[in-house]
Design an enzyme around this catalytic site. Structure first.
Site, PDB file in Angstrom:
ATOM      1  N   HIS A  95       0.849  -1.186   0.000  1.00  0.00           N
ATOM      2  CA  HIS A  95       0.000   0.000   0.000  1.00  0.00           C
ATOM      3  C   HIS A  95       0.883   1.233   0.000  1.00  0.00           C
ATOM      4  O   HIS A  95       1.948   1.212   0.615  1.00  0.00           O
ATOM      5  CB  HIS A  95      -0.908   0.004   1.238  1.00  0.00           C
ATOM      6  N   ASP A 153      -7.986  -5.472   0.306  1.00  0.00           N
ATOM      7  CA  ASP A 153      -8.521  -6.310  -0.765  1.00  0.00           C
ATOM      8  C   ASP A 153      -8.121  -7.770  -0.667  1.00  0.00           C
ATOM      9  O   ASP A 153      -8.621  -8.599  -1.424  1.00  0.00           O
ATOM     10  CB  ASP A 153      -8.065  -5.764  -2.125  1.00  0.00           C
TER      11      ASP A 153
HETATM   12  N1  CMC Z   1       4.153  -7.491  -4.907  1.00  0.00           N
HETATM   13  C1  CMC Z   1       5.492  -7.442  -5.115  1.00  0.00           C
HETATM   14  N2  CMC Z   1       6.232  -6.330  -4.962  1.00  0.00           N
HETATM   15  C2  CMC Z   1       5.599  -5.211  -4.598  1.00  0.00           C
HETATM   16  C3  CMC Z   1       4.214  -5.172  -4.366  1.00  0.00           C
HETATM   17  C4  CMC Z   1       3.484  -6.362  -4.533  1.00  0.00           C
HETATM   18  N3  CMC Z   1       2.158  -6.392  -4.338  1.00  0.00           N
HETATM   19  N4  CMC Z   1       3.847  -3.914  -4.025  1.00  0.00           N
HETATM   20  C5  CMC Z   1       4.967  -3.185  -4.036  1.00  0.00           C
HETATM   21  N5  CMC Z   1       6.032  -3.950  -4.384  1.00  0.00           N
HETATM   22  C6  CMC Z   1       7.439  -3.524  -4.456  1.00  0.00           C
HETATM   23  C7  CMC Z   1       7.697  -2.724  -5.721  1.00  0.00           C
HETATM   24  O1  CMC Z   1       8.155  -3.559  -6.774  1.00  0.00           O
HETATM   25  C8  CMC Z   1       8.741  -1.737  -5.260  1.00  0.00           C
HETATM   26  O2  CMC Z   1       9.984  -2.398  -5.242  1.00  0.00           O
HETATM   27  P1  CMC Z   1      11.337  -1.544  -5.554  1.00  0.00           P
HETATM   28  O3  CMC Z   1      11.420  -0.484  -4.505  1.00  0.00           O
HETATM   29  O4  CMC Z   1      12.419  -2.564  -5.461  1.00  0.00           O
HETATM   30  O5  CMC Z   1      11.164  -0.990  -6.935  1.00  0.00           O
HETATM   31  C9  CMC Z   1       8.370  -1.462  -3.803  1.00  0.00           C
HETATM   32  O6  CMC Z   1       7.642  -2.625  -3.369  1.00  0.00           O
HETATM   33  C10 CMC Z   1       7.493  -0.225  -3.635  1.00  0.00           C
HETATM   34  O7  CMC Z   1       6.384  -0.359  -4.509  1.00  0.00           O
HETATM   35  P2  CMC Z   1       5.769   0.844  -5.346  1.00  0.00           P
HETATM   36  O8  CMC Z   1       5.065   0.303  -6.535  1.00  0.00           O
HETATM   37  O9  CMC Z   1       6.833   1.888  -5.584  1.00  0.00           O
HETATM   38  O10 CMC Z   1       4.773   1.421  -4.274  1.00  0.00           O
HETATM   39  P3  CMC Z   1       3.465   2.261  -4.560  1.00  0.00           P
HETATM   40  O11 CMC Z   1       3.173   2.982  -3.311  1.00  0.00           O
HETATM   41  O12 CMC Z   1       3.629   3.079  -5.787  1.00  0.00           O
HETATM   42  O13 CMC Z   1       2.350   1.150  -4.880  1.00  0.00           O
HETATM   43  C11 CMC Z   1       0.525  -0.321  -4.659  1.00  0.00           C
HETATM   44  C12 CMC Z   1       1.356   0.787  -3.992  1.00  0.00           C
HETATM   45  C13 CMC Z   1      -0.712  -0.608  -3.809  1.00  0.00           C
HETATM   46  C14 CMC Z   1       0.020   0.174  -6.042  1.00  0.00           C
HETATM   47  C15 CMC Z   1       1.395  -1.602  -4.820  1.00  0.00           C
HETATM   48  O14 CMC Z   1       1.800  -2.064  -3.548  1.00  0.00           O
HETATM   49  C16 CMC Z   1       0.689  -2.707  -5.589  1.00  0.00           C
HETATM   50  O15 CMC Z   1       0.709  -2.699  -6.822  1.00  0.00           O
HETATM   51  N6  CMC Z   1      -0.002  -3.666  -4.876  1.00  0.00           N
HETATM   52  C17 CMC Z   1      -0.777  -4.695  -5.525  1.00  0.00           C
HETATM   53  C18 CMC Z   1      -2.121  -4.109  -5.929  1.00  0.00           C
HETATM   54  C19 CMC Z   1      -3.055  -3.931  -4.730  1.00  0.00           C
HETATM   55  O16 CMC Z   1      -3.206  -4.808  -3.890  1.00  0.00           O
HETATM   56  N7  CMC Z   1      -3.726  -2.753  -4.695  1.00  0.00           N
HETATM   57  C20 CMC Z   1      -4.716  -2.452  -3.670  1.00  0.00           C
HETATM   58  C21 CMC Z   1      -4.293  -1.337  -2.765  1.00  0.00           C
HETATM   59  S1  CMC Z   1      -5.377  -1.186  -1.332  1.00  0.00           S
HETATM   60  C22 CMC Z   1      -6.911  -0.737  -1.948  1.00  0.00           C
HETATM   61  C23 CMC Z   1      -6.952   0.521  -2.743  1.00  0.00           C
HETATM   62  O17 CMC Z   1      -6.194   1.453  -2.505  1.00  0.00           O
HETATM   63  O18 CMC Z   1      -7.766   0.569  -3.646  1.00  0.00           O
END
Ligand code: CMC
Length: 442
Positions: A318, A376
């Site tokens: 998140h 989720d």
């Molecule tokens: N699986 C594997 N690696 C992950 C994941 C994951 N689910 N989420 C983040 N990472 C890694 C990512 O690759 C990155 O690694 P690095 O720093 O080495 O490049 C690091 O963790 C930080 O991730 P980010 O993408 O820069 O973080 P963000 O804040 O931009 O993304 C997120 C947040 C929710 C989009 C992401 O964690 C994700 O895609 N999660 C899966 C989708 C999900 O479950 N979304 C629902 C969120 S809660 C409900 C809502 O808000 O609607």
């Protein structure tokens, strides 16, 4: 020559001084304090004083507004609505009471609660002509596509609640949206399965009415299971608002131009649909089904950690929470309650999800990046057990989040300092050049 900035905080004056080391120009920026949470410094005058903008494309360090609705402490895993912890609300309150709280700032008295429930139920039916919109969609249309279209179309039906400068019309539009969203969502489902639309019943609670409109058929009586309606209500509470997330920011941005509320909420629905946001609940279930069995968990954890593989563990991570999402805790418990009630405690997908969670929480990659289950992760298992197809999961999120969108939209419109949202950019395209006639181009 590269330009550098340095920031110095002046504790005595509560200002931050930014210095452009290349030109020596400096700018003193006021520090602002919220009730709780990190301070911010106000960069509103930065461009006028330094000729520079800030750069933060994913808004990772940028506050876009003042708000008194929802507070999140991502490090501690705390979520408060108007000061009340989400787990206390989920345990002791019901969805319409939480709606009242989000909209009005305080929990209602008994009389206020009864009046609010009446105001919402009064608006549960939709204009009969709206049915024609559904018939225009293919039967296999994704229900979120239907939601975007039909909710946007409400602006063409309720002209008496689109003048955003009129406080009374703002309230009526808010009530209409909260009341009609379950009706439209249930109709989207009924349309996809080819069953007749079921009209709302105002003697039922918000969650009961939604289950009834979704699962009842005219041919026989539909008995509402109180454990399931309580679980539905709790799922609605857990999704009601979440500060300045992508869809809420979309609603605020759309609304900042003075657009009508129904169109703004349709914009929010479009933003919610993406798999990184509300679409994640659908993606979690698809992922669990793809993994299929516990012995393949290791393989998928490995893929999630591989930078060259686009696969991510859906329902994990998140932007704000760097701890267990407090909503996921309640969701996990609700999941066990629902499966026990339905006599399917040994649901293989739940066992698989728990195994995935256990392994991920011990894995160095997930621990180091502070990736925990989010809201989720368990909701899809509950919704599937209740009989919803996966394509409806994000629709249910939209039904619940409508109150948050509406409360945030109202707060913005009622802020006397509100301006149209208009970010700037770092231009990296070609500098000015002269037009080349066609016959002189290579
Ligand atoms: N699986 C594997 N690696 C992950 C994941 C994951 N689910 N989420 C983040 N990472 C890694 C990512 O690759 C990155 O690694 P690095 O720093 O080495 O490049 C690091 O963790 C930080 O991730 P980010 O993408 O820069 O973080 P963000 O804040 O931009 O993304 C997120 C947040 C929710 C989009 C992401 O964690 C994700 O895609 N999660 C899966 C989708 C999900 O479950 N979304 C629902 C969120 S809660 C409900 C809502 O808000 O609607």
């Amino acid at each position: 020559m590269s330009q550098q900035k340095s920031a110095v905080t002046d504790a005595a004056n509560d200002t931050v001084t930014l210095v452009d080391n290349a030109t020596g120009r400096s700018c003193e920026l006021p520090v602002m304090h919220g009730t709780i949470g990190p301070k911010v410094f106000d960069i509103g005058k930065l461009y006028a004083q330094t000729g520079m903008f800030t750069f933060d494309p994913g808004y990772t360090s940028t506050g876009s507004c003042k708000s008194s609705i929802t507070y999140i402490d991502g490090e501690e895993g705390i979520l408060l609505h108007r000061g009340y912890p989400i787990d206390e609300l989920a345990e002791n309150s019901d969805f319409l009471e939480v709606c009242y709280l989000l909209l009005n700032g305080e929990l209602p008295s008994r009389a206020e609660k009864a009046k609010f429930e009446k105001q919402i139920t009064y608006h549960t039916m939709v204009h009969e002509q709206l049915i024609n919109f559904f018939r225009g969609f293919r039967r296999d249309a994704h229900p979120m596509a239907i939601m975007c279209g039909v909710v946007g179309a409400l602006s063409a039906f309720y002209h008496d609640s689109t003048d955003i400068r009129d406080p009374r019309q703002r309230i009526v539009a808010s009530h209409r949206l909260i009341a009609k969203m379950p009706t439209i969502a249930a109709m989207a489902y009924k349309y996809s399965v080819g069953q007749p639309f079921i009209y709302p019943r105002n003697d039922l609670s918000y969650a009961e009415n939604f289950l009834h409109m979704t699962f009842a058929v005219p041919a026989e009586e539909y008995k509402i299971n109180p454990v399931l309606s309580r679980a539905m209500d709790r799922i609605f509470i857990l999704h009601a608002d979440h500060e300045q997330n992508a869809s809420t920011s979309t609603v605020r941005m759309a609304g900042s131009s003075g657009a009508n509320p129904f169109a703004c909420i349709a914009a929010g629905i479009a933003s919610l649909w993406g798999p990184a946001h509300g679409g994640a609940n659908e993606a979690v279930l698809n992922m669990l089904e793809e993994i299929g069995s516990k012995d393949r968990v290791g393989e998928y954890i490995k893929r999630a950690k591989d930078k060259d593989d686009p696969f991510r563990l859906m329902g994990f991570g998140h932007r704000v929470y760097k701890n267990y999402d407090p909503r996921a805790k309640v969701m996990r418990q609700t999941c066990h309650e629902v499966l026990a009630e339905l006599g399917v405690e040994d649901e293989p997908l739940l066992e698989l999800a728990m195994e995935l969670e256990r392994i991920a929480l011990e894995d160095e990659y997930f621990v180091e990046k502070k990736l925990y289950p989010n809201v989720d992760f368990y909701s899809g298992i509950i919704l599937r057990a209740m009989g919803f197809p996966t394509s409806m999961f994000t629709v249910l999120f939209a039904v619940a989040r409508t109150v948050g969108w509406v409360a945030q939209w109202k707060e913005m419109i009622e802020d006397p300092t509100q301006k149209i949202g208009r970010p700037r950019q770092l231009y990296v395209g070609p500098a000015k050049r002269s037009f080349t006639p066609l016959d002189q181009r290579g």
